[in-house]
Design a protein around this motif. Structure first.
Motif, PDB file in Angstrom:
ATOM      1  N   SER A   1     -11.029  -3.500   0.968  1.00  0.00           N
ATOM      2  CA  SER A   1     -11.385  -2.110   1.383  1.00  0.00           C
ATOM      3  C   SER A   1     -11.386  -1.238   0.416  1.00  0.00           C
ATOM      4  O   SER A   1     -12.381  -0.276   0.219  1.00  0.00           O
ATOM      5  CB  SER A   1     -10.642  -1.559   2.598  1.00  0.00           C
ATOM      6  OG  SER A   1     -10.791  -2.592   3.795  1.00  0.00           O
TER       7      SER A   1
ATOM      8  N   ASP B   1       0.838  -1.311   0.181  1.00  0.00           N
ATOM      9  CA  ASP B   1      -0.028   0.023  -0.026  1.00  0.00           C
ATOM     10  C   ASP B   1       0.974   1.304   0.087  1.00  0.00           C
ATOM     11  O   ASP B   1       2.005   1.381   0.218  1.00  0.00           O
ATOM     12  CB  ASP B   1      -0.882  -0.048   1.480  1.00  0.00           C
ATOM     13  CG  ASP B   1      -2.193   0.873   1.012  1.00  0.00           C
ATOM     14  OD1 ASP B   1      -2.263   1.358  -0.257  1.00  0.00           O
ATOM     15  OD2 ASP B   1      -2.944   0.955   1.962  1.00  0.00           O
TER      16      ASP B   1
ATOM     17  N   CYS C   1      -7.642  -5.512  -2.724  1.00  0.00           N
ATOM     18  CA  CYS C   1      -7.874  -5.171  -1.605  1.00  0.00           C
ATOM     19  C   CYS C   1      -9.456  -4.991  -1.506  1.00  0.00           C
ATOM     20  O   CYS C   1      -9.790  -4.133  -2.088  1.00  0.00           O
ATOM     21  CB  CYS C   1      -7.026  -4.070  -1.010  1.00  0.00           C
ATOM     22  SG  CYS C   1      -7.571  -3.489   0.690  1.00  0.00           S
TER      23      CYS C   1
ATOM     24  N   GLU D   1      -4.418  -2.068   6.486  1.00  0.00           N
ATOM     25  CA  GLU D   1      -5.266  -0.991   6.961  1.00  0.00           C
ATOM     26  C   GLU D   1      -4.904  -0.267   8.567  1.00  0.00           C
ATOM     27  O   GLU D   1      -4.987   0.784   8.679  1.00  0.00           O
ATOM     28  CB  GLU D   1      -6.798  -1.358   6.873  1.00  0.00           C
ATOM     29  CG  GLU D   1      -7.041  -1.556   5.587  1.00  0.00           C
ATOM     30  CD  GLU D   1      -7.254  -0.450   4.787  1.00  0.00           C
ATOM     31  OE1 GLU D   1      -7.516   0.644   5.172  1.00  0.00           O
ATOM     32  OE2 GLU D   1      -6.645  -0.494   3.446  1.00  0.00           O
TER      33      GLU D   1
END
Length: 413
Positions: A256, A167, A254, A340
């Motif tokens: 989310s 990320d 991902c 996250e």
């Protein structure tokens, strides 16, 4: 030097008076503190210093210096070291956390590079710092940079890293007399012991394929291997870099990030319903049920939300790559997404700073936070059981087939 136990307190005090030591109070505090630490170390060893005993369980191994700030002034203490294990006088000294050192260093760097006083005062208030001298700034920054650099360039020898999360976070920095956005690239993995580990950190000018490609090649050069599933967002440059560097790995979009993209296709009032519907795809008992549920959700959305149905149908293989792995792994991937949670912790620290004076200060602060987080993960419970990891590794060896979700050449955002 440690206190000499062969000299009685009366003899020591008489000697100090004779020599007319101007720092008598400081010497007395130093001697008393070191005597107490010596007694505690002897207790841990099971016998007094230099004494033979059948009850001895450990031995001394010299001393390490530590500065102690007191009302009598700064005192250089000699803390006993043990051959087996470690000793630290928590009742006397406070352990220094690397992340807090990082924040102090950023404050000092901000002062030197002209960051606004208002922002610096805000940072100082949250840290509880009243004053930092230039010499303290220089020493702390030097020590911290060495620690962070060692952490960022260490060998990745705890593999295979079966699961990897990637990320990027955006941060503001001053460059060339203006404020620009840079991207902090972070990689997290699950090592052979089932524990989470920060694999790497880099700052790039843009979240493009070139930045991710250089970052991932660096991880591979340091020892990243055995990756079977990479979880990330759908940035085209990132996905292409994964395919070029992590051969044989499946790619998982991902959840989310995907939900945020999908919900832009429906009205705000319909977003809770659509989000709940999509989440049912991931709560199935087996791989066949996951695919069947995905098809049912797409069919359900077609009537009132055709754009969302088309979006979800196009992302089918990207979303359900996890279904090829053992069912026991799914909760660790989705219910406790480590990336996250990690991003929230990083932003909690960096939001205090706001605008960084340079890229080095970003690496200093974020690197120290990540190093501290890795230390905490080492001492915590395993993130994934060893038996589950073994099943995941055996899956591809037994199948000897290409990944069920090959990395696409082009992607639809």
């Amino acid at each position: 030097m440690a206190a000499d136990n062969s000299v009685t307190p009366e003899q020591w005090l008489a000697k100090q008076i004779e020599t007319q030591d101007p720092d008598l109070l400081r010497s007395m505090v130093k001697t008393m503190a070191e005597a107490l630490m010596s007694a505690e170390a002897d207790s841990l060893c099971g016998a007094g210093y230099g004494r033979r005993s059948d009850e001895r369980t450990n031995r001394r191994n010299g001393y390490r210096p530590r500065e102690w700030d007191t009302r009598a002034g700064s005192i250089e203490l000699a803390i006993p070291k043990l051959r087996s294990g470690s000793y630290f006088p928590d009742w006397l000294l406070e352990r220094t956390r690397r992340a807090e050192q990082a924040l102090i260093s950023v404050v000092a760097t901000s002062y030197l590079l002209g960051v606004s006083t208002r922002r610096v005062d805000k940072l100082i208030e949250q840290l509880g710092i009243k004053h930092i001298s230039k010499s303290q700034v220089s020493q702390m920054a030097k020590t911290l940079d060495e620690q962070v650099e060692a952490f960022r360039t260490r060998a990745l020898d705890a593999g295979p890293y079966t699961f990897v999360w990637l990320d990027a976070l955006t941060q503001k920095v001053r460059e060339g007399g203006r404020i620009i956005n840079v991207h902090v690239l972070v990689a997290t993995g699950v090592n052979a012991d089932g524990r989470r580990e920060i694999l790497g950190l880099e700052v790039a000018s843009a979240e493009d394929g070139a930045g991710w490609l250089a970052f991932l090649r660096g991880l591979v050069a340091r020892g990243l291997s055995g990756v079977q599933l990479v979880i990330s967002d759908c940035h085209a440059g990132l996905v292409a870099a994964i395919g070029a560097t992590v051969a044989g790995a499946s790619w998982q979009r991902c959840r989310s990030h995907y939900l945020r993209n999908l919900l832009t296709c429906v009205s705000k009032s319909a977003q809770p319903f659509v989000a709940t519907l999509v989440r049912t795809i991931f709560d199935q008992p087996d791989s066949a049920s996951v695919r069947a549920q995905h098809a049912w959700v797409v069919q359900t959305l077609e009537a009132k939300h055709p754009a969302a149905a088309e979006h979800l149908d196009a992302a089918r293989e990207d979303l359900i790559a996890f279904a090829a792995f053992p069912r026991e792994i799914w909760p660790q991937i989705w219910s406790n997404n480590p990336q996250e949670r990690l991003n929230k912790e990083i932003r909690r620290r960096t939001d205090v700073v706001g605008i960084f004076p340079d890229r080095a200060s970003i690496i200093r602060l974020v690197g120290a936070v990540l190093a501290e987080q890795t230390d905490e993960w080492v001492e915590a419970r395993r993130y994934m059981g060893l038996d589950v990891l073994a099943k995941a590794r055996v899956r591809l060896v037994a199948d000897d087939t290409p990944a069920q979700n090959p990395l696409p050449q082009t992607l639809t955002a």
